[in-house]
Scaffold this motif. Structure first.
Motif, PDB file in Angstrom:
ATOM      1  N   GLY A 120       0.752  -1.247   0.000  1.00 34.79           N
ATOM      2  CA  GLY A 120       0.000   0.000   0.000  1.00 34.79           C
ATOM      3  C   GLY A 120       0.780   1.292   0.000  1.00 34.79           C
ATOM      4  N   GLU A 121       2.107   1.218   0.119  1.00 36.80           N
ATOM      5  CA  GLU A 121       2.868   2.463   0.206  1.00 36.80           C
ATOM      6  C   GLU A 121       2.688   3.346  -1.024  1.00 36.80           C
ATOM      7  OE1 GLU A 121       5.363  -0.458   2.728  1.00 36.80           O
ATOM      8  OE2 GLU A 121       3.921  -0.534   1.075  1.00 36.80           O
ATOM      9  N   GLU A 122       2.593   2.730  -2.202  1.00 36.24           N
ATOM     10  CA  GLU A 122       2.475   3.522  -3.424  1.00 36.24           C
ATOM     11  C   GLU A 122       1.129   4.236  -3.508  1.00 36.24           C
ATOM     12  OE1 GLU A 122       4.367   2.711  -7.448  1.00 36.24           O
ATOM     13  OE2 GLU A 122       2.381   1.805  -7.689  1.00 36.24           O
ATOM     14  N   CYS A 123       0.031   3.521  -3.215  1.00 29.16           N
ATOM     15  CA  CYS A 123      -1.274   4.184  -3.326  1.00 29.16           C
ATOM     16  C   CYS A 123      -1.440   5.253  -2.259  1.00 29.16           C
ATOM     17  CB  CYS A 123      -2.417   3.181  -3.301  1.00 29.16           C
ATOM     18  SG  CYS A 123      -2.532   2.169  -1.827  1.00 29.16           S
ATOM     19  N   TYR A 124      -0.844   5.060  -1.080  1.00 29.02           N
ATOM     20  CA  TYR A 124      -0.910   6.115  -0.068  1.00 29.02           C
ATOM     21  C   TYR A 124      -0.041   7.312  -0.457  1.00 29.02           C
ATOM     22  CZ  TYR A 124      -3.494   3.006   3.037  1.00 29.02           C
ATOM     23  OH  TYR A 124      -4.444   2.191   3.587  1.00 29.02           O
ATOM     24  N   ARG A 157      -2.775  -5.956   4.773  1.00 28.69           N
ATOM     25  CA  ARG A 157      -1.795  -5.045   5.384  1.00 28.69           C
ATOM     26  C   ARG A 157      -1.954  -3.640   4.812  1.00 28.69           C
ATOM     27  NH1 ARG A 157       3.632  -8.216   4.366  1.00 28.69           N
ATOM     28  NH2 ARG A 157       4.543  -6.280   5.155  1.00 28.69           N
ATOM     29  N   ALA A 158      -2.202  -3.557   3.504  1.00 27.72           N
ATOM     30  CA  ALA A 158      -2.376  -2.245   2.870  1.00 27.72           C
ATOM     31  C   ALA A 158      -3.597  -1.528   3.436  1.00 27.72           C
ATOM     32  CB  ALA A 158      -2.503  -2.407   1.359  1.00 27.72           C
ATOM     33  N   GLU A 159      -4.691  -2.245   3.613  1.00 25.27           N
ATOM     34  CA  GLU A 159      -5.913  -1.629   4.129  1.00 25.27           C
ATOM     35  C   GLU A 159      -5.720  -1.080   5.536  1.00 25.27           C
ATOM     36  OE1 GLU A 159      -8.573  -5.062   3.152  1.00 25.27           O
ATOM     37  OE2 GLU A 159      -9.855  -3.472   2.374  1.00 25.27           O
ATOM     38  N   LYS A 160      -4.904  -1.753   6.341  1.00 27.57           N
ATOM     39  CA  LYS A 160      -4.642  -1.257   7.697  1.00 27.57           C
ATOM     40  C   LYS A 160      -3.798   0.013   7.672  1.00 27.57           C
ATOM     41  CE  LYS A 160      -4.896  -5.783   9.957  1.00 27.57           C
ATOM     42  NZ  LYS A 160      -4.113  -6.858  10.633  1.00 27.57           N
ATOM     43  N   GLY A 161      -2.874   0.104   6.735  1.00 29.98           N
ATOM     44  CA  GLY A 161      -2.051   1.314   6.615  1.00 29.98           C
ATOM     45  C   GLY A 161      -1.112   1.533   7.783  1.00 29.98           C
ATOM     46  N   ILE A 162      -0.589   0.454   8.360  1.00 30.10           N
ATOM     47  CA  ILE A 162       0.337   0.531   9.494  1.00 30.10           C
ATOM     48  C   ILE A 162       1.712   0.071   9.033  1.00 30.10           C
ATOM     49  CG2 ILE A 162       0.866  -0.343  11.813  1.00 30.10           C
ATOM     50  CD1 ILE A 162      -2.155  -0.755  12.196  1.00 30.10           C
ATOM     51  N   TYR A 163       2.749   0.866   9.371  1.00 31.77           N
ATOM     52  CA  TYR A 163       4.090   0.597   8.856  1.00 31.77           C
ATOM     53  C   TYR A 163       5.153   0.847   9.928  1.00 31.77           C
ATOM     54  CZ  TYR A 163       1.456   0.973   4.545  1.00 31.77           C
ATOM     55  OH  TYR A 163       0.509   0.795   3.558  1.00 31.77           O
ATOM     56  N   PRO A 164       6.333   0.224   9.758  1.00 33.11           N
ATOM     57  CA  PRO A 164       7.441   0.523  10.672  1.00 33.11           C
ATOM     58  C   PRO A 164       7.799   2.014  10.609  1.00 33.11           C
ATOM     59  CG  PRO A 164       7.922  -1.431   9.365  1.00 33.11           C
ATOM     60  CD  PRO A 164       6.687  -0.819   8.775  1.00 33.11           C
ATOM     61  N   LYS A 165       8.116   2.582  11.763  1.00 29.31           N
ATOM     62  CA  LYS A 165       8.332   4.026  11.833  1.00 29.31           C
ATOM     63  C   LYS A 165       9.489   4.484  10.940  1.00 29.31           C
ATOM     64  CE  LYS A 165       7.198   6.002  15.626  1.00 29.31           C
ATOM     65  NZ  LYS A 165       7.148   6.494  17.039  1.00 29.31           N
ATOM     66  N   LYS A 166      10.476   3.634  10.737  1.00 33.88           N
ATOM     67  CA  LYS A 166      11.614   4.035   9.900  1.00 33.88           C
ATOM     68  C   LYS A 166      11.199   4.316   8.460  1.00 33.88           C
ATOM     69  CE  LYS A 166      12.960  -0.729   8.781  1.00 33.88           C
ATOM     70  NZ  LYS A 166      14.025  -1.758   8.828  1.00 33.88           N
ATOM     71  N   GLU A 167      10.075   3.687   7.997  1.00 36.35           N
ATOM     72  CA  GLU A 167       9.621   3.910   6.626  1.00 36.35           C
ATOM     73  C   GLU A 167       9.135   5.343   6.415  1.00 36.35           C
ATOM     74  OE1 GLU A 167       9.941   1.722   4.138  1.00 36.35           O
ATOM     75  OE2 GLU A 167      10.962   0.453   5.604  1.00 36.35           O
ATOM     76  N   LYS A 168       8.720   5.987   7.478  1.00 39.44           N
ATOM     77  CA  LYS A 168       8.223   7.356   7.391  1.00 39.44           C
ATOM     78  C   LYS A 168       9.314   8.328   6.951  1.00 39.44           C
ATOM     79  CE  LYS A 168       7.158   9.373  11.277  1.00 39.44           C
ATOM     80  NZ  LYS A 168       6.477   9.819  12.513  1.00 39.44           N
ATOM     81  N   GLU A 169      10.568   7.977   7.215  1.00 41.22           N
ATOM     82  CA  GLU A 169      11.687   8.872   6.931  1.00 41.22           C
ATOM     83  C   GLU A 169      11.877   9.130   5.439  1.00 41.22           C
ATOM     84  OE1 GLU A 169      15.000   7.019   8.799  1.00 41.22           O
ATOM     85  OE2 GLU A 169      14.130   7.165  10.816  1.00 41.22           O
ATOM     86  N   ARG A 170      11.269   8.294   4.591  1.00 41.95           N
ATOM     87  CA  ARG A 170      11.374   8.500   3.141  1.00 41.95           C
ATOM     88  C   ARG A 170      10.512   9.679   2.674  1.00 41.95           C
ATOM     89  NH1 ARG A 170      13.744   4.029   0.728  1.00 41.95           N
ATOM     90  NH2 ARG A 170      13.810   2.118   1.981  1.00 41.95           N
ATOM     91  N   LEU A 171       9.550  10.092   3.488  1.00 40.88           N
ATOM     92  CA  LEU A 171       8.620  11.160   3.107  1.00 40.88           C
ATOM     93  C   LEU A 171       9.143  12.524   3.530  1.00 40.88           C
ATOM     94  CD1 LEU A 171       5.347   9.407   4.297  1.00 40.88           C
ATOM     95  CD2 LEU A 171       6.052   9.745   1.922  1.00 40.88           C
ATOM     96  N   PRO A 172       8.767  13.587   2.804  1.00 40.79           N
ATOM     97  CA  PRO A 172       9.122  14.936   3.252  1.00 40.79           C
ATOM     98  C   PRO A 172       8.592  15.171   4.670  1.00 40.79           C
ATOM     99  CG  PRO A 172       8.161  14.987   1.058  1.00 40.79           C
ATOM    100  CD  PRO A 172       7.983  13.588   1.567  1.00 40.79           C
TER     101      PRO A 172
END
Length: 279
Positions: A120-124, A157-172
């Motif tokens: 789900g990272e791409e669609c989000y 997993r995509a529908e839940k939209g929950i991810y490891p916090k380190k993945e957030k660092e890729r976003l502005p």
């Protein structure tokens, strides 16, 4: 075989070839050079089903009428590697060139298909870019995203939209603040409103969509690299037919289409446009 322990059961050449042919015929994915991967990943599946050999597993697969055995194989053998803001030049292109073209002339919703959405990272990321464009441009942005994948497990997993916090660092940083909510020390979730215009659907790219639809934008990135030439050609034709005139197809930068492979016009790196008949 002892269940509950890491045990790799070896495939005979005949068994491996049967799995390769089954996967190619039903899902278009080429596993020909991935015998070790199949053995390692399928160990969990054989344990789940409590079968002692691939011969017995293949007998179950042939007799299965529920689809459970095949679904388990798909969940184990499909590659779902993805991350937020992957190939960021494409998202810059959307905001700077394509959204401004689409939304002034759109009266109904803009239809976007994220094919092979994995976790789900791409669609989000697409939903975030649409929200950001709405805010920065002041335009009335109305868009619907169809996110499809062949694996039920990754769709959940995509529908839940929950991810490891380190993945957030890729976003502005601004996107992290607006679109991400920390849950605990190790995880975050995407804002609920990002999900409002995303519909998740299990779908095999070898088959037509269950509802006949045409899209303004199709993202099918880093999917075709797993297909052989024949299946890839079939998929490209299907994607072309699903595009509206003037619509855009995005592929991965490792999946550039030649002039012989597509009727679409390349307009940017790994971006193709369906020419309007009036042009």
């Amino acid at each position: 075989m002892e269940y509950g322990r890491e045990t790799v059961i070896r495939l005979t050449e005949y068994e491996f070839e049967e799995i390769v042919q089954y996967f190619r015929a039903n899902y278009g994915i080429n596993l020909q050079k991935k015998k070790v991967l199949v053995e390692c990943r399928m160990a969990k599946e054989l344990e789940r089903l409590k079968v002692p050999s691939f011969a017995e597993y293949l007998r179950l697969l042939r007799r299965d009428r529920t689809g459970d055995v095949a679904a388990g194989m798909v969940n184990q053998l499909t590659t779902n590697y993805t991350y937020f803001l992957r190939e960021p030049a494409h998202f810059s292109l959307l905001e700077q060139k394509i959204y401004p073209e689409l939304f002034p002339r759109k009266y109904g919703p803009c239809q976007i298909w994220c094919a092979g959405c994995a976790t789900g990272e791409e669609c989000y990321t697409l939903a975030m870019s649409l929200c950001d464009y709405r805010e920065s441009s002041g335009m009335a942005v109305n868009a619907r995203i169809l996110a499809t994948d062949i694996s039920e497990e990754v769709l959940k997993r995509a529908e839940k939209g929950i991810y490891p916090k380190k993945e957030k660092e890729r976003l502005p940083v601004s996107w992290q603040e607006k679109y991400c909510v920390d849950m605990d020390a190790g995880h975050f979730c995407v804002e609920e409103y990002l999900k409002y215009h995303i519909r998740f659907l299990k779908h095999n790219l070898l088959a037509p969509l269950p509802e006949k639809q045409q899209f303004d934008v199709i993202f099918c990135r880093n999917v075709m690299i797993y297909f052989d030439k024949t299946v890839r050609e079939q998929l490209v034709r299907r994607l072309e037919d699903c595009l509206k005139e003037g619509g855009y197809l995005f592929t991965g930068h490792a999946e550039l289409l030649s002039r012989e492979e597509t009727r679409l016009e390349q307009v940017y790196p790994a971006v193709y446009r369906k020419v309007r008949t009036s042009e």
